[in-house]
Design a protein around this motif. Structure first.
Motif, mmCIF file in Angstrom:
data_model
loop_
_atom_site.group_PDB
_atom_site.id
_atom_site.type_symbol
_atom_site.label_atom_id
_atom_site.label_comp_id
_atom_site.label_asym_id
_atom_site.label_seq_id
_atom_site.Cartn_x
_atom_site.Cartn_y
_atom_site.Cartn_z
ATOM 1 N N LEU A 1 43.487 5.744 -23.015
ATOM 2 C CA LEU A 1 44.394 6.362 -23.975
ATOM 3 C C LEU A 1 45.603 6.982 -23.287
ATOM 4 O O LEU A 1 46.740 6.840 -23.748
ATOM 5 N N LEU B 1 44.953 0.490 -28.068
ATOM 6 C CA LEU B 1 45.461 1.853 -28.257
ATOM 7 C C LEU B 1 46.985 1.858 -28.292
ATOM 8 O O LEU B 1 47.598 2.572 -29.095
ATOM 9 N N THR C 1 46.844 13.185 -29.887
ATOM 10 C CA THR C 1 46.945 12.105 -30.886
ATOM 11 C C THR C 1 45.556 11.701 -31.378
ATOM 12 O O THR C 1 45.361 11.386 -32.554
ATOM 13 N N LEU C 2 44.592 11.731 -30.473
ATOM 14 C CA LEU C 2 43.211 11.401 -30.848
ATOM 15 C C LEU C 2 42.646 12.469 -31.780
ATOM 16 O O LEU C 2 42.021 12.150 -32.798
ATOM 17 N N ARG D 1 42.343 5.318 -33.009
ATOM 18 C CA ARG D 1 40.886 5.147 -33.029
ATOM 19 C C ARG D 1 40.512 4.342 -31.785
ATOM 20 O O ARG D 1 41.019 3.234 -31.584
ATOM 21 N N VAL D 2 39.649 4.904 -30.946
ATOM 22 C CA VAL D 2 39.189 4.216 -29.746
ATOM 23 C C VAL D 2 38.014 3.326 -30.144
ATOM 24 O O VAL D 2 36.992 3.815 -30.637
#
Length: 202
Positions: free
Chosen positions: A3, A33, A163-164, A170-171
């Motif tokens: 990320l 990502l 941001t996550l 979404r990972v």
């Protein structure tokens, strides 16, 4: 961390809303990502993938165009979908011929960010198309940033985590394996058939 790499390469590219970005290996750990982050910044995403499974995955993320690396000439597809103008930004972790070919579909004043050479060799880039069209080639490495500009590396990592936390990305973990099967994880990564990141569990 994939990320922070995805966030860092887009920051290095200075991607702007409304620009077109070409993302190689778009279905992989960093690529998927980068697709989401670029869309969140208001860019149009052209995604290059290696197989049908990854094509469907990246389409589901919202890429405007998905290009099959083994069946299509990515540079020709970029020019066709941009009416000959080219991509404003190219994110390239492959190097070699891919980087060299990338210059042929990079827009005037475009930026090619290179952050690896998984294709086996670095690209050899001619300088004439750079100064003639105002194009830039930018190198990015999380490791180099951590070693030589740790404060900046921390800011990139924190911004990526933010941001996550906000739910903007979404990972996707396409494969989870125990640490004892690290060799298999590397084999799958090299095969390029897994969408998203590969996770090793201790």
């Amino acid at each position: 961390m994939p990320l922070s790499t995805a966030y860092g390469v887009l920051q290095a590219a200075d991607l702007q809303p409304g620009e077109t970005v070409l993302i190689h290996a778009a279905g992989g750990g960093v690529g998927h990502l980068a697709v989401q982050l670029a869309l969140g910044q208001g860019a149009q995403v052209l995604a290059v993938v290696g197989d049908e499974g990854r094509a469907e995955f990246v389409q589901g993320l919202g890429a405007a165009v998905v290009i099959h690396r083994h069946r299509q000439d990515f540079a020709a597809e970029v020019l066709a979908h941009t009416e000959g103008r080219g991509a404003d930004v190219i994110l390239d972790s492959i190097g070699g011929d891919t980087a060299e070919r990338g210059l042929t579909c990079l827009a005037r004043f475009g930026r090619l960010v290179t952050f690896g050479h998984s294709g086996g060799r670095p690209g050899l880039l001619p300088t004439a198309p750079l100064h003639r069209e105002g194009r830039s080639v930018i190198g990015y490495s999380n490791g180099t940033l951590r070693q030589h500009r740790p404060d900046q590396a921390r800011r990139v990592a924190q911004a990526a985590l933010d941001t996550l936390a906000r739910g903007e990305v979404r990972v996707h973990s396409g494969l989870r394996l125990p640490l004892a099967q690290a060799a298999e994880a590397h084999r799958q990564a090299e095969a390029g058939s897994i969408s998203g990141r590969i996770t090793l569990l201790a």
